[in-house]
Design a protein around this motif. Structure first.
Motif, mmCIF file in Angstrom:
data_model
loop_
_atom_site.group_PDB
_atom_site.id
_atom_site.type_symbol
_atom_site.label_atom_id
_atom_site.label_comp_id
_atom_site.label_asym_id
_atom_site.label_seq_id
_atom_site.Cartn_x
_atom_site.Cartn_y
_atom_site.Cartn_z
ATOM 1 N N LYS A 257 0.852 -1.197 0.000
ATOM 2 C CA LYS A 257 0.000 0.000 0.000
ATOM 3 C C LYS A 257 0.886 1.245 0.000
ATOM 4 C CE LYS A 257 -3.292 2.503 3.018
ATOM 5 N NZ LYS A 257 -4.242 2.412 4.140
ATOM 6 N N ASP A 262 -2.632 9.944 4.030
ATOM 7 C CA ASP A 262 -4.039 9.549 4.156
ATOM 8 C C ASP A 262 -4.771 10.530 5.066
ATOM 9 O OD1 ASP A 262 -6.468 8.324 4.276
ATOM 10 O OD2 ASP A 262 -5.809 6.591 5.467
ATOM 11 N N LYS A 269 -10.252 12.585 8.380
ATOM 12 C CA LYS A 269 -9.933 12.041 9.701
ATOM 13 C C LYS A 269 -9.954 13.144 10.757
ATOM 14 C CE LYS A 269 -6.778 8.307 8.246
ATOM 15 N NZ LYS A 269 -7.405 7.149 8.872
ATOM 16 N N MET A 277 -0.103 10.056 9.351
ATOM 17 C CA MET A 277 -0.626 9.416 8.141
ATOM 18 C C MET A 277 0.270 9.601 6.909
ATOM 19 S SD MET A 277 -2.911 7.279 8.430
ATOM 20 C CE MET A 277 -2.513 6.707 10.058
ATOM 21 N N ASP A 280 1.490 6.179 5.772
ATOM 22 C CA ASP A 280 0.535 5.221 5.214
ATOM 23 C C ASP A 280 1.069 4.549 3.938
ATOM 24 O OD1 ASP A 280 -1.859 3.937 5.759
ATOM 25 O OD2 ASP A 280 -3.074 5.311 4.558
ATOM 26 N N ASN A 337 -16.904 4.742 2.370
ATOM 27 C CA ASN A 337 -16.092 5.639 3.195
ATOM 28 C C ASN A 337 -14.777 5.883 2.458
ATOM 29 O OD1 ASN A 337 -14.284 6.678 5.201
ATOM 30 N ND2 ASN A 337 -15.664 5.900 6.782
ATOM 31 N N ASP A 339 -12.172 6.989 3.519
ATOM 32 C CA ASP A 339 -10.999 6.710 4.355
ATOM 33 C C ASP A 339 -10.587 5.235 4.290
ATOM 34 O OD1 ASP A 339 -8.931 7.204 6.067
ATOM 35 O OD2 ASP A 339 -10.178 7.338 7.881
ATOM 36 N N GLU A 341 -9.383 3.696 1.887
ATOM 37 C CA GLU A 341 -8.814 3.854 0.543
ATOM 38 C C GLU A 341 -7.760 2.809 0.203
ATOM 39 O OE1 GLU A 341 -7.692 5.332 3.168
ATOM 40 O OE2 GLU A 341 -5.581 4.834 2.923
ATOM 41 N N ARG A 343 -7.639 -0.436 0.621
ATOM 42 C CA ARG A 343 -8.177 -1.625 -0.056
ATOM 43 C C ARG A 343 -8.589 -1.303 -1.482
ATOM 44 N NH1 ARG A 343 -12.587 -2.299 4.571
ATOM 45 N NH2 ARG A 343 -10.868 -1.309 5.687
ATOM 46 N N THR A 366 -0.753 -0.748 5.783
ATOM 47 C CA THR A 366 -1.272 -0.132 7.013
ATOM 48 C C THR A 366 -2.772 0.036 6.778
ATOM 49 O OG1 THR A 366 -0.639 1.956 5.962
ATOM 50 C CG2 THR A 366 0.814 1.128 7.687
ATOM 51 N N LEU A 367 -3.500 -1.092 6.845
ATOM 52 C CA LEU A 367 -4.865 -1.089 6.322
ATOM 53 C C LEU A 367 -5.928 -0.609 7.297
ATOM 54 C CD1 LEU A 367 -5.893 -1.952 3.420
ATOM 55 C CD2 LEU A 367 -7.081 -3.770 4.639
ATOM 56 N N THR A 368 -5.839 -1.059 8.557
ATOM 57 C CA THR A 368 -6.952 -0.742 9.472
ATOM 58 C C THR A 368 -6.511 -0.374 10.887
ATOM 59 O OG1 THR A 368 -7.224 -3.036 10.244
ATOM 60 C CG2 THR A 368 -8.482 -2.386 8.291
ATOM 61 N N GLY A 369 -7.213 0.580 11.450
ATOM 62 C CA GLY A 369 -7.073 0.847 12.874
ATOM 63 C C GLY A 369 -7.586 -0.346 13.677
ATOM 64 N N THR A 427 -16.422 -0.843 2.993
ATOM 65 C CA THR A 427 -16.461 -0.989 4.458
ATOM 66 C C THR A 427 -17.416 -2.127 4.818
ATOM 67 O OG1 THR A 427 -18.348 0.490 4.777
ATOM 68 C CG2 THR A 427 -16.172 1.511 4.805
ATOM 69 N N ALA A 457 -0.577 -2.041 10.265
ATOM 70 C CA ALA A 457 -0.923 -0.841 11.058
ATOM 71 C C ALA A 457 -0.433 -0.960 12.510
ATOM 72 C CB ALA A 457 -2.420 -0.572 10.996
HETATM 73 N N1 BES Z 1 -4.463 4.143 6.981
HETATM 74 C C1 BES Z 1 -5.649 3.880 7.707
HETATM 75 C C2 BES Z 1 -5.442 2.844 8.808
HETATM 76 C C3 BES Z 1 -4.442 3.170 9.889
HETATM 77 C C4 BES Z 1 -4.856 3.778 11.064
HETATM 78 C C5 BES Z 1 -3.122 2.841 9.758
HETATM 79 C C6 BES Z 1 -3.936 4.047 12.061
HETATM 80 C C7 BES Z 1 -2.201 3.106 10.755
HETATM 81 C C8 BES Z 1 -2.609 3.723 11.910
HETATM 82 C C9 BES Z 1 -6.742 3.354 6.780
HETATM 83 O O1 BES Z 1 -6.741 3.861 5.493
HETATM 84 C C10 BES Z 1 -8.058 3.721 7.385
HETATM 85 O O2 BES Z 1 -8.314 4.880 7.526
HETATM 86 N N2 BES Z 1 -8.870 2.722 7.707
HETATM 87 C C11 BES Z 1 -10.142 2.913 8.295
HETATM 88 C C12 BES Z 1 -11.120 1.963 7.635
HETATM 89 C C13 BES Z 1 -12.562 2.243 7.977
HETATM 90 C C14 BES Z 1 -13.008 3.568 7.395
HETATM 91 C C15 BES Z 1 -13.399 1.107 7.417
HETATM 92 C C16 BES Z 1 -10.029 2.653 9.784
HETATM 93 O O3 BES Z 1 -9.264 1.773 10.179
HETATM 94 O O4 BES Z 1 -10.673 3.356 10.546
#
Ligand code: BES
Ligand code: ZN
Ligand code: ZN
Length: 487
Positions: A257, A262, A269, A277, A280, A337, A339, A341, A343, A366-369, A427, A457
């Motif tokens: 990724k 981001d 965010k 970010m 990312d 969403n 955010d 992005e 995926r 770094t896909l998901t929190g 999502t 992540a």
């Molecule tokens: N880049 C973020 C995930 C992330 C968060 C990485 C904190 C490293 C530290 C990702 O693009 C994101 O924002 N994911 C969302 C997905 C949700 C909107 C389904 C998330 O995890 O909240």
């Protein structure tokens, strides 16, 4: 830093000795080479100091030499993790005191799971490099310069020179990935990431091609183009091809990724989530430098790296919540969403991977929190289609401390990401299990090929107590190199 094998005490170096609770160091090679006077003083110091717990002491010897005694506690409890942390601590202590030359005995670090002297030497070299790195590019140097260790001598009864060099390469490449991740988002644009990949490719002898927007449009990469639309910085698609094996051997394809910043896009965010970010693109950086490391190590495998790179920004031209994007696979994504992005860009990356008829595809993101909610910050999440591959990755993670931990990849989760007005929704319908629904979404774009998803992540940044500098941790470069060498 220079990392050199040696069989004698280097007079100018700060020698470090690991001291167990029993304080028995009589057979330590450094102790054996001390002058009588030095040995007597050291004996006295040991007698009146407890080494029951982890601790560090610098001892000044009559000859003018210094020793760093690192308490590592009970012998039985000294495991691979403690051994690696001890390696890092030695460098951290040297940096703190401005010591430029250090020396250790490889045998000090042997434990269950790390008992071959060459493997120890390789690990020492890697961990020394990792511990020596700090992101200082944008800071004014102090008058006497930065406190980096310049030379490390590794004492061993056997010739471990090759292993040291291998370990050093892995460390240097991991640090290069950290440096890319740490570079601020205002500077690290998709074009800049592509330039960095080209430079890494040139240095290591890996072929690199960069697709621009026009070429991506031709391929129908609606995912990457969609995410990149809101930014003034146009997206890129980076292709790295390392061929260390015969041309007909199926490659492993790594997909990283590469979101260079981001912001969340129109689903912007909140301020405490937007910080950091710029990192990312850490998955992309890890792929670039894992491949460079494999090439420099001359590993006899074919490995391809793909990095969809884009900046996720809110603007009048951004992709909208509710948009339906057509990906390179022909399948559509309903954007619930902006955010989520990662995926979306990876969907195109995974489709592109199929061109290579791969043995295995691994995406790193770094896909998901949510993966951090599940695992904390000590392990990346892995979701794999093959249990054997999953176990191999877990083993490589234990050996390198670049750890991964599994989450389930089951088809019953697919209902969560079925779209209403598009094929797949970016999502999940529920707010639970976000790390899994993220993976299950990606799965739809790589089926039926063997595949592993690594959500890094949790390990994007170093954790206090790991003895690594603040900022990017460089996961999972070390993991990938160890895994791919043996796969
Ligand atoms: N880049 C973020 C995930 C992330 C968060 C990485 C904190 C490293 C530290 C990702 O693009 C994101 O924002 N994911 C969302 C997905 C949700 C909107 C389904 C998330 O995890 O909240
Ligand atoms: Zn996001
Ligand atoms: Zn993201």
């Amino acid at each position: 830093m220079q990392i050199l094998p040696t069989r004698k005490i280097e007079p100018l170096a700060l020698g470090a000795i690991l001291v167990r609770k029993d304080k028995k160091i009589g057979s330590h090679p450094f102790y054996k080479q001390l002058s009588k006077e030095d040995a007597v003083l050291l004996g006295r110091f040991l007698a009146k100091t407890s080494f029951d717990k982890e601790s560090a002491h610098t001892v000044f010897l009559p000859s003018g030499n210094r020793l760093l005694l690192l308490g590592v506690g009970e012998k039985q409890k000294f495991d691979l993790r403690k051994s690696i942390l001890a390696m890092r601590k030695i460098v951290a202590a040297a940096k703190k005191d401005g010591v430029k030359i250090i020396e250790v005995a490889a045998a000090d670090f042997t434990t269950r799971g790390l008992n071959d002297l060459n493997a120890v030497a390789e690990t020492v070299a890697t961990q020394f490099e990792l511990a020596n790195y700090e992101h200082v590019t944008y800071k004014t140097a102090p008058p006497d310069g930065w406190n980096f260790v310049e030379t490390a001598y590794v004492y061993a009864e056997r010739n471990v020179g090759k292993a040291l060099e291998r370990g050093r390469i892995i460390g240097v490449e991991t640090n290069a990935a950290r440096e890319l991740s740490n570079t601020p988002g205002g500077e690290m644009t998709p074009a800049m990431l592509a330039k960095a990949a080209e430079a890494a490719g040139k240095e290591s002898g890996v072929k690199v091609a960069v697709l621009d927007e026009k070429e991506m449009r031709k391929l129908g990469m609606g995912g990457v183009l969609g995410v990149g639309r809101g930014s003034d910085e146009p997206p890129r698609f980076i292709v790295m091809e390392y061929r260390g094996a015969a041309a007909k051997t199926a490659p492993v394809v790594l997909v990283g990724k590469g979101i260079t910043f981001d912001s969340g896009g129109l689903n912007i965010k909140p301020d405490d989530h937007i910080y950091e970010m710029h990192m990312d693109m850490s998955g992309g950086a890890a792929v670039i430098h894992a491949i460079a490391a494999l090439a420099r190590l001359k590993v006899k495998k074919n490995v391809i790296g793909l990095i969809p790179a884009a900046e996720n920004m809110p603007s009048g031209s951004s992709y909208h919540p509710g948009d339906v994007l057509k990906t390179m696979s022909g399948k559509t994504i309903e954007v619930m969403n902006t955010d989520a992005e990662g995926r979306v860009v990876l969907a195109d990356g995974l489709e592109y991977a199929k061109k290579y008829k791969p043995r295995l595809v691994i995406d790193v993101a770094t896909l998901t929190g949510a993966s951090m909610h599940a695992l904390g910050r000590r392990a990346s999440a892995i979701l794999a289609t093959d249990r054997k591959v999953e176990n191999r990755l877990r083993e490589a993670g234990e050996k390198t401390l670049d750890r991964v931990w599994p989450l389930p990849l089951w088809e019953e989760y697919e209902d969560e990401v079925k779209g209403t007005f598009g094929d797949w929704s970016n999502t999940g319908k529920e707010r639970y299990g976000g790390a899994i629904t993220g993976a299950v979404f990606l799965w739809q774009f790589i089926k039926p090929w063997p595949w592993v998803h690594i959500d890094i992540a949790p390990r994007m940044t170093a954790v206090e107590g790991e003895h690594l500098a603040k900022g990017a941790a460089g996961a999972p470069v070390n993991l990938l190199v160890h895994f791919l060498e043996r796969f």
